[in-house]
Design an enzyme around this catalytic site. Structure first.
Site, PDB file in Angstrom:
ATOM      1  N   HIS A  17       0.838  -1.209   0.000  1.00 43.11           N
ATOM      2  CA  HIS A  17       0.000   0.000   0.000  1.00 43.11           C
ATOM      3  C   HIS A  17       0.871   1.256   0.000  1.00 43.11           C
ATOM      4  O   HIS A  17       0.613   2.207  -0.747  1.00 43.11           O
ATOM      5  CB  HIS A  17      -0.886   0.059   1.254  1.00 43.11           C
ATOM      6  CG  HIS A  17      -1.928  -1.010   1.368  1.00 43.11           C
ATOM      7  ND1 HIS A  17      -2.116  -1.752   2.510  1.00 43.11           N
ATOM      8  CD2 HIS A  17      -2.851  -1.455   0.481  1.00 43.11           C
ATOM      9  CE1 HIS A  17      -3.121  -2.596   2.332  1.00 43.11           C
ATOM     10  NE2 HIS A  17      -3.577  -2.446   1.103  1.00 43.11           N
ATOM     11  N   LYS A  41     -17.050  -6.477   7.176  1.00 41.47           N
ATOM     12  CA  LYS A  41     -15.746  -7.118   6.939  1.00 41.47           C
ATOM     13  C   LYS A  41     -15.081  -7.510   8.253  1.00 41.47           C
ATOM     14  O   LYS A  41     -14.047  -8.175   8.247  1.00 41.47           O
ATOM     15  CB  LYS A  41     -14.820  -6.175   6.165  1.00 41.47           C
ATOM     16  CG  LYS A  41     -15.070  -6.186   4.665  1.00 41.47           C
ATOM     17  CD  LYS A  41     -13.897  -5.574   3.926  1.00 41.47           C
ATOM     18  CE  LYS A  41     -14.018  -5.764   2.418  1.00 41.47           C
ATOM     19  NZ  LYS A  41     -12.944  -5.062   1.701  1.00 41.47           N
ATOM     20  N   ARG A  90      -2.385  -6.463  -8.221  1.00 38.61           N
ATOM     21  CA  ARG A  90      -1.370  -7.498  -7.978  1.00 38.61           C
ATOM     22  C   ARG A  90      -1.574  -8.697  -8.889  1.00 38.61           C
ATOM     23  O   ARG A  90      -0.693  -9.119  -9.602  1.00 38.61           O
ATOM     24  CB  ARG A  90      -1.448  -7.986  -6.521  1.00 38.61           C
ATOM     25  CG  ARG A  90      -0.958  -7.018  -5.508  1.00 38.61           C
ATOM     26  CD  ARG A  90      -1.490  -7.334  -4.127  1.00 38.61           C
ATOM     27  NE  ARG A  90      -2.929  -7.131  -4.074  1.00 38.61           N
ATOM     28  CZ  ARG A  90      -3.649  -7.210  -2.978  1.00 38.61           C
ATOM     29  NH1 ARG A  90      -3.095  -7.562  -1.846  1.00 38.61           N
ATOM     30  NH2 ARG A  90      -4.939  -6.978  -2.996  1.00 38.61           N
ATOM     31  N   SER A 128      -2.948  -7.463   3.211  1.00 41.63           N
ATOM     32  CA  SER A 128      -3.224  -7.271   4.639  1.00 41.63           C
ATOM     33  C   SER A 128      -3.559  -8.616   5.284  1.00 41.63           C
ATOM     34  O   SER A 128      -3.188  -8.878   6.425  1.00 41.63           O
ATOM     35  CB  SER A 128      -4.385  -6.302   4.833  1.00 41.63           C
ATOM     36  OG  SER A 128      -4.045  -5.037   4.337  1.00 41.63           O
TER      37      SER A 128
HETATM   38  P1  ADP Z   1      -5.719  -5.985   0.807  1.00 39.32           P
HETATM   39  O1  ADP Z   1      -6.204  -6.587  -0.508  1.00 39.32           O
HETATM   40  O2  ADP Z   1      -4.280  -6.215   1.064  1.00 39.32           O
HETATM   41  O3  ADP Z   1      -6.626  -6.285   1.969  1.00 39.32           O
HETATM   42  P2  ADP Z   1      -6.976  -3.404   0.450  1.00 39.32           P
HETATM   43  O4  ADP Z   1      -8.283  -4.014   0.158  1.00 39.32           O
HETATM   44  O5  ADP Z   1      -6.871  -2.481   1.597  1.00 39.32           O
HETATM   45  O6  ADP Z   1      -5.802  -4.444   0.626  1.00 39.32           O
HETATM   46  O7  ADP Z   1      -6.405  -2.719  -0.868  1.00 39.32           O
HETATM   47  C1  ADP Z   1      -6.571  -1.398  -1.224  1.00 39.32           C
HETATM   48  C2  ADP Z   1      -6.005  -1.210  -2.600  1.00 39.32           C
HETATM   49  O8  ADP Z   1      -4.599  -1.469  -2.585  1.00 39.32           O
HETATM   50  C3  ADP Z   1      -6.585  -2.136  -3.668  1.00 39.32           C
HETATM   51  O9  ADP Z   1      -6.657  -1.393  -4.871  1.00 39.32           O
HETATM   52  C4  ADP Z   1      -5.534  -3.231  -3.773  1.00 39.32           C
HETATM   53  O10 ADP Z   1      -5.548  -3.853  -5.037  1.00 39.32           O
HETATM   54  C5  ADP Z   1      -4.264  -2.438  -3.553  1.00 39.32           C
HETATM   55  N1  ADP Z   1      -3.160  -3.236  -3.025  1.00 39.32           N
HETATM   56  C6  ADP Z   1      -3.133  -3.968  -1.906  1.00 39.32           C
HETATM   57  N2  ADP Z   1      -1.929  -4.554  -1.729  1.00 39.32           N
HETATM   58  C7  ADP Z   1      -1.164  -4.178  -2.787  1.00 39.32           C
HETATM   59  C8  ADP Z   1       0.187  -4.474  -3.211  1.00 39.32           C
HETATM   60  N3  ADP Z   1       0.972  -5.295  -2.506  1.00 39.32           N
HETATM   61  N4  ADP Z   1       0.624  -3.914  -4.359  1.00 39.32           N
HETATM   62  C9  ADP Z   1      -0.206  -3.108  -5.076  1.00 39.32           C
HETATM   63  N5  ADP Z   1      -1.467  -2.807  -4.744  1.00 39.32           N
HETATM   64  C10 ADP Z   1      -1.952  -3.323  -3.618  1.00 39.32           C
END
Ligand code: ADP
Length: 163
Positions: A17, A41, A90, A128
């Site tokens: 992130h 969630k 990803r 996460s």
């Molecule tokens: P997670 O999928 O890790 O629970 P979130 O739902 O909080 O994370 O993700 C928020 C945004 O950040 C989404 O657009 C997700 O695709 C992106 N994201 C999460 N982890 C990464 C990463 N390692 N590299 C690039 N983008 C990421």
């Protein structure tokens, strides 16, 4: 002024992130990191905790604001007046989900564009969920979350897993 919104759960923020935040904030005047408060969630960290962890992680960085939001991203975008929602990608599974969300959002707020930024190769495996699983089982999350929040994240997840 071009304001972008980077929405997510950030439960907790990872180095993946932070990489997107760093790269995206270099491309707009202001980046709003929008922390979704979707109680269904059942997040490990409260909305306030997730916001605080992100604020610690971005200490010293300019042009970034971290705010909580609930409800539809489309409504949040309308409220802020931001014209771009930036998402990280990803895997193919991210693409499928984000593709659907982008089309739904386009329907709700045609003036907003969804932009996608590829993960950096060394963070492509980070999520996460992986952080929560590793920490709850006592594994090392060094290098996976910003160093300044590592201990806090570890303490919270370990104590939660002990009930
Ligand atoms: P997670 O999928 O890790 O629970 P979130 O739902 O909080 O994370 O993700 C928020 C945004 O950040 C989404 O657009 C997700 O695709 C992106 N994201 C999460 N982890 C990464 C990463 N390692 N590299 C690039 N983008 C990421």
């Amino acid at each position: 002024m071009d304001t972008w919104v980077y929405p997510g759960s950030f439960d907790p923020i990872t180095n993946g992130h932070l990489d997107i935040i760093t790269r995206a904030s270099g491309l707009c005047s202001k980046l709003i990191v929008a922390v979704g408060n979707n109680s269904s969630k059942n997040p490990a960290f409260s909305s306030e905790e997730r916001i605080e962890l992100i604020n610690e992680a971005i200490t010293g960085m300019q042009g970034i604001e971290v705010v909580g939001f609930s409800g539809l991203l489309a409504d949040f975008m309308k409220k802020t007046g931001a014209k771009v929602a930036i998402k990280g990608l990803r895997f193919i599974s991210d693409f499928e989900y984000e593709f659907q969300m982008a089309l739904l959002n386009k329907n709700l707020v045609p003036e907003v564009e969804s932009l996608f930024m590829m993960t950096s190769a060394n963070y492509s495996y980070l999520s996460s969920l992986a952080i929560r699983d590793i920490a709850r089982n006592g594994g090392s999350i060094e290098g996976l979350v910003p160093e300044c929040i590592r201990e806090k994240v570890m303490d919270k997840l370990l104590s939660r897993s002990k009930g």
